[in-house]
Every structure is written in C-alpha cells, then in structure tokens.
Design a protein around this motif. Structure first.
Motif, PDB file in Angstrom:
ATOM      1  N   GLY A 109      94.126  80.290  64.653  1.00  0.00           N
ATOM      2  CA  GLY A 109      93.952  78.992  65.311  1.00  0.00           C
ATOM      3  C   GLY A 109      92.547  78.801  65.855  1.00  0.00           C
ATOM      4  N   VAL A 110      91.993  79.837  66.487  1.00  0.00           N
ATOM      5  CA  VAL A 110      90.637  79.747  67.027  1.00  0.00           C
ATOM      6  C   VAL A 110      89.628  79.555  65.900  1.00  0.00           C
ATOM      7  N   LEU A 111      89.804  80.323  64.806  1.00  0.00           N
ATOM      8  CA  LEU A 111      88.868  80.216  63.679  1.00  0.00           C
ATOM      9  C   LEU A 111      88.903  78.819  63.066  1.00  0.00           C
ATOM     10  N   THR A 112      90.095  78.302  62.792  1.00  0.00           N
ATOM     11  CA  THR A 112      90.186  76.977  62.179  1.00  0.00           C
ATOM     12  C   THR A 112      89.712  75.888  63.142  1.00  0.00           C
ATOM     13  N   PHE A 113      89.902  76.094  64.432  1.00  0.00           N
ATOM     14  CA  PHE A 113      89.405  75.130  65.420  1.00  0.00           C
ATOM     15  C   PHE A 113      87.876  75.050  65.356  1.00  0.00           C
ATOM     16  N   LEU A 114      87.225  76.222  65.360  1.00  0.00           N
ATOM     17  CA  LEU A 114      85.758  76.245  65.331  1.00  0.00           C
ATOM     18  C   LEU A 114      85.213  75.683  64.026  1.00  0.00           C
ATOM     19  N   VAL A 115      85.826  76.056  62.903  1.00  0.00           N
ATOM     20  CA  VAL A 115      85.370  75.555  61.606  1.00  0.00           C
ATOM     21  C   VAL A 115      85.550  74.040  61.530  1.00  0.00           C
ATOM     22  N   THR A 116      86.694  73.555  62.011  1.00  0.00           N
ATOM     23  CA  THR A 116      86.952  72.113  61.996  1.00  0.00           C
ATOM     24  C   THR A 116      85.952  71.369  62.875  1.00  0.00           C
ATOM     25  N   PHE A 117      85.663  71.921  64.039  1.00  0.00           N
ATOM     26  CA  PHE A 117      84.714  71.282  64.951  1.00  0.00           C
ATOM     27  C   PHE A 117      83.330  71.161  64.310  1.00  0.00           C
ATOM     28  N   VAL A 118      82.842  72.258  63.711  1.00  0.00           N
ATOM     29  CA  VAL A 118      81.520  72.244  63.073  1.00  0.00           C
ATOM     30  C   VAL A 118      81.510  71.264  61.900  1.00  0.00           C
ATOM     31  N   MET A 119      82.585  71.284  61.095  1.00  0.00           N
ATOM     32  CA  MET A 119      82.647  70.389  59.939  1.00  0.00           C
ATOM     33  C   MET A 119      82.613  68.925  60.366  1.00  0.00           C
ATOM     34  N   ARG A 120      83.406  68.568  61.369  1.00  0.00           N
ATOM     35  CA  ARG A 120      83.478  67.172  61.787  1.00  0.00           C
ATOM     36  C   ARG A 120      82.155  66.696  62.379  1.00  0.00           C
ATOM     37  N   ARG A 121      81.464  67.561  63.120  1.00  0.00           N
ATOM     38  CA  ARG A 121      80.157  67.162  63.667  1.00  0.00           C
ATOM     39  C   ARG A 121      79.147  66.946  62.538  1.00  0.00           C
ATOM     40  N   MET A 122      79.233  67.775  61.502  1.00  0.00           N
ATOM     41  CA  MET A 122      78.327  67.604  60.370  1.00  0.00           C
ATOM     42  C   MET A 122      78.633  66.312  59.631  1.00  0.00           C
ATOM     43  N   ILE A 123      79.904  65.991  59.472  1.00  0.00           N
ATOM     44  CA  ILE A 123      80.286  64.764  58.767  1.00  0.00           C
ATOM     45  C   ILE A 123      79.850  63.532  59.553  1.00  0.00           C
TER      46      ILE A 123
END
Length: 305
Positions: A109-123
């Motif tokens: 959960g922590v890993l997918t949260f961080l990856v999702t956060f970085v991805m959405r900021r990039m988008i």
C-alpha cells in the motif's frame, strides 16, 4: 527525438516489470504431487492486481506524453523516479504472494501510494505544458487536483483499514486501478471532442458542461459507453447530440439577452449585451456549419479525411 527515446525507455522498463511479476508466480504442489489450485488462484489474483496497477500507470503516462512535444528536464527526473518506484512492485508482489499479512499489505500500500502520487504530479505537469490557454490550464489542473486528492486520501484510508481487514483491502487495491483506467478512458473521449472546438468554444464548453450533461454521473456514463463502442471515431453520435443540445442552450441564452436589451434603458449595458449576443450567434453559426459538413450515414470513413 528526446521525447520518443524517453517514452521507448519507459515502455521497455514497464514491459520488464510486468514480465518479472509474472515470473514470481509460484506453483504449489500438494504432498501427492497434485497442483494446489487454491494457492495458484490466489497468486494469480495478486498478480492481476499488480498487472492492473502497472498497466494503468503505463496508459496514463503514455497518454500524457502523447499530448506534449518535448519532455522538460524536471519531468524527465520525475519520470525516472517513478520508474524506480515502479521497479519495486515485483518485490512487493512477491511478498504478498508468499505471505499475505498486515505487514506485506501495508508495504504494498505504501509503495503504490508513493508511485501513484509521483505519477499524478507528473501528469499534472505534462497537462499544464500541453495547454496553451491559461483559463483551460487552470480549469484542467483544478480538476486533476480534485481527482488526485480523492484518490490519495482513499489510499491513505486503505493503509489504515488494511491493518484490520487485510483480505478486503487487497480486493479494493484491485478496484482502484480499474476505476482509474476507466476515468482516463472517459477523459480521453471528452478531450477528443474538445480538441475539435475553437479555443473560445472550449472555454464555453467547460463553463456550461454541467448544464449540457445534466450531472457528472450522466456525463461519465455516456462518455464511457461511447468510448467502448466499436464505431467511427471521426463522427460519434454523442458529439452531434451534445452539439445540438448546446445549440439549443445558446438559442435560449440569446433570447434571454435580447429580452434584456429590449427592457434596459442603459446604453452601455445594451452595448455589452449586444456584444454577447453577437458572439453567441457566431458560435451558433459555427455549430451549424460543422453539423452541415458532417457526412451522411453510410459513407465510407475514408471520405472524411
């Protein structure tokens, strides 16, 4: 050229990640040598969760990169960080398969949260770069920020709930990327329609969008159904329908403004209203031309080019 190399590099990394994830699938055998199908199905289910997560990330980033001409240095750095975080997903998936506990679900959960956060900021950054108009840029950024806030808050809540309801939260982790994937399909279908409009029409569309569609759920459902149809993308029926509804609303607005012009005695106010009426009539004429130029049913799509 640089953008193409970045996209190809990212695609290769993501393909390798998905391959590694599937290689982590164990095949358990019972004492008599028979395959333990219960364990195998559970492992396949967990693999499917990770596959949906990675595939959804690829879809969102590919669509965002496709709308820009070049990749800026800050976006490149963020994308490399995103790929680094994504490369840890196979290990997190292996932990889930080998031992689905509170700790392993929390790590995932922590890993997918961080990856999702970085991805959405990039988008969000890529979306801002792709829009030349400041009003559009602000509107789309605000919309993405609202979606991201909801998604990230939901993931934080899941981290807490995962401590008490491990198996249930694991199922919800599957639902998240599917919902995000569908949302991106809806956004892509709407963006394709918006791209056919003039700049001032685009701003008017987003200003009147809720009135045109009735409510966000109707818009979401209609766009999702249309995007999944095997139809001619050059002239989907819903675009003509929403254009006609928009024309009707413009006609009603023109009538209201003309009545105000007739009843007001302020020359300056009258002039302002007349300017609005003129602009709306020009927009209406543009819609009429666009509708009259649409090909008749039965014509070959090649004739639309």
């Amino acid at each position: 050229m640089m953008k193409e190399r970045v996209v190809v590099f990212g695609d290769a990394i993501i393909a390798i990640i998905i391959t590694i994830i599937v290689l982590e699938l164990p095949i358990s055998y019972a004492s008599n040598g028979a395959i333990h199908y219960g364990e195998l199905l559970r492992a396949v289910g967990i693999y499917f969760i990770s596959f949906c997560f990675v595939a959804n990330l690829w879809f969102q980033t590919a669509y965002a990169f496709n709308r820009v001409e070049q990749v800026k240095n800050n976006v490149l750095v963020v994308y490399l960080l995103l790929l680094f975080g994504l490369s840890l997903v196979p290990s997190a998936t292996r932990l889930l398969i080998e031992d689905t506990t509170r700790q392993t679900v929390f790590i995932y959960g922590v890993l997918t949260f961080l990856v999702t956060f970085v991805m959405r900021r990039m988008i969000v950054s890529l979306t801002r770069q792709s829009l030349p108009d400041e009003a559009q840029k602000k509107r789309r950024t605000d919309e993405l920020n609202r979606q991201d806030l909801f998604s990230l808050v939901a993931r934080l809540i899941l981290l807490a709930l995962g401590y008490f309801f491990t198996q249930a939260v694991l199922v919800i982790y599957l639902v998240f990327p599917i919902l995000a994937f569908l949302q991106n399909i809806v956004d892509r279908e709407e963006d394709a329609f918006v791209d056919t409009l003039a700049l001032d029409e685009q701003n008017d569309y987003f200003h009147d969008r809720n009135d045109l569609w009735g409510n966000p759920l109707r818009r979401y459902g209609q766009l999702l159904r249309e995007s999944l149809k095997d139809s001619d993308q050059n002239d989907p029926a819903w675009r003509e329908q929403i254009t006609k509804e928009w024309q009707k609303k413009i006609g009603e607005t023109i009538g209201q403004l003309e009545r105000k012009i007739a009843t007001t005695s302020d020359p300056q106010k009258q002039q302002q209203l007349k300017v609005q009426v003129t602009r709306l009539k020009q927009q209406q004429e543009g819609f009429n031309r666009r509708l009259s130029q649409r090909p008749k049913k039965g014509k070959s799509p090649d004739k639309l080019q």
